[in-house]
Design a protein around this motif. Structure first.
Motif, PDB file in Angstrom:
ATOM      1  N   ALA A 179      -2.202   1.160   0.153  1.00  0.00           N
ATOM      2  CA  ALA A 179      -0.799   0.939   0.864  1.00  0.00           C
ATOM      3  C   ALA A 179      -1.608  -0.345   1.875  1.00  0.00           C
ATOM      4  CB  ALA A 179      -0.388   1.898   1.519  1.00  0.00           C
ATOM      5  N   ASN A 180      -0.211  -1.741   2.161  1.00  0.00           N
ATOM      6  CA  ASN A 180      -0.450  -2.266   3.043  1.00  0.00           C
ATOM      7  C   ASN A 180       0.063  -1.570   4.378  1.00  0.00           C
ATOM      8  OD1 ASN A 180      -0.726  -4.073   5.295  1.00  0.00           O
ATOM      9  ND2 ASN A 180       0.315  -6.626   3.655  1.00  0.00           N
ATOM     10  N   LEU A 181      -0.175  -1.491   5.376  1.00  0.00           N
ATOM     11  CA  LEU A 181       0.000  -0.255   6.726  1.00  0.00           C
ATOM     12  C   LEU A 181      -0.193  -1.404   8.274  1.00  0.00           C
ATOM     13  CD1 LEU A 181      -0.894   3.453   5.749  1.00  0.00           C
ATOM     14  CD2 LEU A 181       1.457   2.500   6.476  1.00  0.00           C
ATOM     15  N   SER A 182      -0.625  -2.763   7.449  1.00  0.00           N
ATOM     16  CA  SER A 182      -0.750  -3.359   8.981  1.00  0.00           C
ATOM     17  C   SER A 182       0.326  -3.702   9.618  1.00  0.00           C
ATOM     18  CB  SER A 182      -1.184  -5.457   8.247  1.00  0.00           C
ATOM     19  OG  SER A 182      -0.401  -5.981   7.508  1.00  0.00           O
ATOM     20  N   GLU A 183      -0.140  -3.712  11.236  1.00  0.00           N
ATOM     21  CA  GLU A 183       0.855  -3.542  12.398  1.00  0.00           C
ATOM     22  C   GLU A 183       2.176  -2.937  12.350  1.00  0.00           C
ATOM     23  OE1 GLU A 183       0.026  -5.842  14.694  1.00  0.00           O
ATOM     24  OE2 GLU A 183      -1.220  -6.843  13.356  1.00  0.00           O
ATOM     25  N   ALA A 184       1.719  -1.340  11.511  1.00  0.00           N
ATOM     26  CA  ALA A 184       2.612  -0.262  10.992  1.00  0.00           C
ATOM     27  C   ALA A 184       2.445   0.363  12.220  1.00  0.00           C
ATOM     28  CB  ALA A 184       2.594   0.391   9.838  1.00  0.00           C
ATOM     29  N   ARG A 185       3.589   1.281  12.352  1.00  0.00           N
ATOM     30  CA  ARG A 185       3.782   1.972  14.209  1.00  0.00           C
ATOM     31  C   ARG A 185       3.522   3.675  13.217  1.00  0.00           C
ATOM     32  NH1 ARG A 185       5.044   1.693  19.221  1.00  0.00           N
ATOM     33  NH2 ARG A 185       5.792   3.511  20.400  1.00  0.00           N
ATOM     34  N   LEU A 186       2.622   4.148  13.037  1.00  0.00           N
ATOM     35  CA  LEU A 186       2.289   5.408  13.168  1.00  0.00           C
ATOM     36  C   LEU A 186       2.224   6.917  14.071  1.00  0.00           C
ATOM     37  CD1 LEU A 186       0.164   4.249  10.389  1.00  0.00           C
ATOM     38  CD2 LEU A 186       1.938   5.522   9.855  1.00  0.00           C
ATOM     39  N   THR A 187       2.459   5.993  15.354  1.00  0.00           N
ATOM     40  CA  THR A 187       2.039   7.271  16.353  1.00  0.00           C
ATOM     41  C   THR A 187       3.117   8.501  16.069  1.00  0.00           C
ATOM     42  OG1 THR A 187       4.381   6.278  17.108  1.00  0.00           O
ATOM     43  CG2 THR A 187       2.518   4.897  18.247  1.00  0.00           C
ATOM     44  N   ASP A 188       1.764   9.002  17.015  1.00  0.00           N
ATOM     45  CA  ASP A 188       2.326  10.932  16.914  1.00  0.00           C
ATOM     46  C   ASP A 188       2.966  10.963  15.116  1.00  0.00           C
ATOM     47  OD1 ASP A 188       1.884  11.126  19.051  1.00  0.00           O
ATOM     48  OD2 ASP A 188       3.765  10.093  20.081  1.00  0.00           O
ATOM     49  N   ALA A 189       2.686  10.522  14.126  1.00  0.00           N
ATOM     50  CA  ALA A 189       3.095  10.769  12.617  1.00  0.00           C
ATOM     51  C   ALA A 189       1.998  11.464  12.438  1.00  0.00           C
ATOM     52  CB  ALA A 189       2.665   9.244  11.794  1.00  0.00           C
ATOM     53  N   ASP A 190       2.180  12.350  11.177  1.00  0.00           N
ATOM     54  CA  ASP A 190       1.504  13.578  10.446  1.00  0.00           C
ATOM     55  C   ASP A 190       0.374  13.293   9.361  1.00  0.00           C
ATOM     56  OD1 ASP A 190       0.416  15.690   9.586  1.00  0.00           O
ATOM     57  OD2 ASP A 190       1.834  17.193  10.547  1.00  0.00           O
ATOM     58  N   LEU A 191      -0.153  12.620   9.279  1.00  0.00           N
ATOM     59  CA  LEU A 191      -0.973  12.175   8.376  1.00  0.00           C
ATOM     60  C   LEU A 191      -2.632  12.641   7.608  1.00  0.00           C
ATOM     61  CD1 LEU A 191      -1.637   8.384   9.814  1.00  0.00           C
ATOM     62  CD2 LEU A 191      -0.456   8.894   7.227  1.00  0.00           C
ATOM     63  N   SER A 192      -1.682  14.075   8.050  1.00  0.00           N
ATOM     64  CA  SER A 192      -3.324  14.807   7.395  1.00  0.00           C
ATOM     65  C   SER A 192      -2.792  15.195   5.987  1.00  0.00           C
ATOM     66  CB  SER A 192      -2.776  16.462   8.151  1.00  0.00           C
ATOM     67  OG  SER A 192      -1.359  16.862   7.849  1.00  0.00           O
ATOM     68  N   GLY A 193      -4.614  14.656   5.512  1.00  0.00           N
ATOM     69  CA  GLY A 193      -5.019  15.358   4.253  1.00  0.00           C
ATOM     70  C   GLY A 193      -4.366  14.323   3.500  1.00  0.00           C
ATOM     71  N   ALA A 194      -3.762  13.461   3.797  1.00  0.00           N
ATOM     72  CA  ALA A 194      -2.838  12.057   3.498  1.00  0.00           C
ATOM     73  C   ALA A 194      -4.572  10.510   2.440  1.00  0.00           C
ATOM     74  CB  ALA A 194      -2.611  11.023   4.793  1.00  0.00           C
ATOM     75  N   ASP A 195      -4.407  10.153   1.437  1.00  0.00           N
ATOM     76  CA  ASP A 195      -4.957   9.401   1.201  1.00  0.00           C
ATOM     77  C   ASP A 195      -4.579   7.565   1.326  1.00  0.00           C
ATOM     78  OD1 ASP A 195      -7.003   7.874  -0.885  1.00  0.00           O
ATOM     79  OD2 ASP A 195      -6.349   8.922  -2.263  1.00  0.00           O
ATOM     80  N   LEU A 196      -5.944   7.784   1.825  1.00  0.00           N
ATOM     81  CA  LEU A 196      -5.520   6.277   2.755  1.00  0.00           C
ATOM     82  C   LEU A 196      -6.521   4.684   2.198  1.00  0.00           C
ATOM     83  CD1 LEU A 196      -4.278   8.269   6.686  1.00  0.00           C
ATOM     84  CD2 LEU A 196      -3.539   6.068   5.317  1.00  0.00           C
ATOM     85  N   SER A 197      -7.418   5.699   1.474  1.00  0.00           N
ATOM     86  CA  SER A 197      -8.928   4.816   1.149  1.00  0.00           C
ATOM     87  C   SER A 197      -8.438   3.634   0.312  1.00  0.00           C
ATOM     88  CB  SER A 197      -9.222   5.892  -0.408  1.00  0.00           C
ATOM     89  OG  SER A 197      -7.863   6.073  -1.664  1.00  0.00           O
ATOM     90  N   GLY A 198      -8.533   2.409   0.729  1.00  0.00           N
ATOM     91  CA  GLY A 198      -8.546   1.451   0.489  1.00  0.00           C
ATOM     92  C   GLY A 198      -6.627   0.750   1.219  1.00  0.00           C
ATOM     93  N   ALA A 199      -6.740   1.536   2.533  1.00  0.00           N
ATOM     94  CA  ALA A 199      -5.380   1.091   2.936  1.00  0.00           C
ATOM     95  C   ALA A 199      -5.989  -0.120   4.048  1.00  0.00           C
ATOM     96  CB  ALA A 199      -4.786   2.427   3.337  1.00  0.00           C
ATOM     97  N   ASP A 200      -4.630  -0.739   3.778  1.00  0.00           N
ATOM     98  CA  ASP A 200      -5.278  -1.521   5.336  1.00  0.00           C
ATOM     99  C   ASP A 200      -4.249  -1.289   6.111  1.00  0.00           C
ATOM    100  OD1 ASP A 200      -5.237  -3.988   6.722  1.00  0.00           O
ATOM    101  OD2 ASP A 200      -4.140  -5.526   5.516  1.00  0.00           O
ATOM    102  N   LEU A 201      -4.678  -1.106   7.343  1.00  0.00           N
ATOM    103  CA  LEU A 201      -4.510  -0.553   8.581  1.00  0.00           C
ATOM    104  C   LEU A 201      -4.495  -1.661  10.224  1.00  0.00           C
ATOM    105  CD1 LEU A 201      -5.512   3.301   8.233  1.00  0.00           C
ATOM    106  CD2 LEU A 201      -3.039   2.463   8.329  1.00  0.00           C
ATOM    107  N   SER A 202      -4.330  -2.424   9.278  1.00  0.00           N
ATOM    108  CA  SER A 202      -5.736  -3.741  10.416  1.00  0.00           C
ATOM    109  C   SER A 202      -3.962  -3.650  11.441  1.00  0.00           C
ATOM    110  CB  SER A 202      -5.610  -4.958   9.839  1.00  0.00           C
ATOM    111  OG  SER A 202      -4.665  -5.354   9.027  1.00  0.00           O
ATOM    112  N   GLY A 203      -4.210  -3.425  12.986  1.00  0.00           N
ATOM    113  CA  GLY A 203      -3.511  -3.500  13.979  1.00  0.00           C
ATOM    114  C   GLY A 203      -2.099  -2.849  14.099  1.00  0.00           C
TER     115      GLY A 203
END
Length: 236
Positions: A179-203
């Motif tokens: 997934a493309n999550l670049s520049e996304a706001r994920l403050t205080d998000a619960d991502l426990s156990g999430a599959d973020l392999s290959g995701a774009d989290l830049s910025g």
């Protein structure tokens, strides 16, 4: 079954329907199982309507008011709902694949288990919406507001969430591979156990996020804010 009086009033045209609606504000429109596919219903007032199992495939509903309506198991595939008000609407089990909900308002909407594949929902407001288990594969969610949304177990494989606001959202065990999550706001998000392999989290801003047991293999974290991220494991 649908109330045929209501169906016939709607088929008379938008102005006639809205006049009827204004004269009967206490009546809950009943279109259960009706075939309204391909109709131009732009600006229609269907707030609180029962559209359970209705067919709205390819219908045009620009700016329509469907707030608090019941769209359980409805077919809205390829429908045009840009700018529509769908706040608190119930879409459990509905088919919205290929629909365009750009700029729509879906605050506190129920979308649990809905088919939202290839959906265009950029700039929409999904704050506090329930999307648990929904399939959002390859959907366009650029700049969407999803604060406090429930996305537990949701499928977001290959989706574009760049610039989206997911602060405080629940993404437990969600599938965000590629997934493309670049520049996304994920403050205080619960991502426990999430599959973020290959995701774009830049910025992306992940301050205070819970990333315990999350799979971040091959993900791009360049420029990401990780201050206070909980239980980050070495090697991510």
């Amino acid at each position: 079954m649908a109330n045929m009086e209501h169906v016939m009033a709607l088929q008379e045209g938008l102005m006639a329907w809205n006049r009827w609606r204004a004269s009967n504000p206490q009546v809950r429109p009943d279109f259960r199982g009706s075939d309204l596919g391909g109709m131009d219903l732009s600006g229609v007032r269907l707030q609180g309507a029962n559209l359970m199992g209705a067919v709205l495939r390819g219908s045009i509903l620009y700016g329509a008011d469907l707030g608090r309506s019941k769209l359980v198991s409805a077919d809205l595939s390829s429908a045009k709902l840009c700018g529509a008000d769908l706040s608190e609407a119930k879409f459990e089990g509905a088919d919205l694949s290929g629909a365009d909900l750009s700029g729509a308002k879906l605050v506190a909407a129920e979308l649990k288990g809905a088919d939202l594949r290839y959906l265009s929902i950029s700039g929409a407001d999904l704050s506090e919406a329930n999307l648990a288990g929904a399939d959002l594969t390859a959907s366009d969610l650029r700049g969407a507001v999803m604060r406090g949304a429930d996305l537990r177990g949701a499928k977001l494989v290959g989706s574009d969430l760049s610039g989206a606001d997911l602060s405080g959202s629940k993404l437990v065990r969600s599938k965000l591979k590629g997934a493309n999550l670049s520049e996304a706001r994920l403050t205080d998000a619960d991502l426990s156990g999430a599959d973020l392999s290959g995701a774009d989290l830049s910025g992306a801003n992940l301050a205070g996020a819970d990333l315990s047991r999350a799979n971040l293999g091959s993900s791009n974290l360049e420029g990401a804010v990780l201050e206070g991220a909980r239980r980050m494991q070495v090697g991510f």
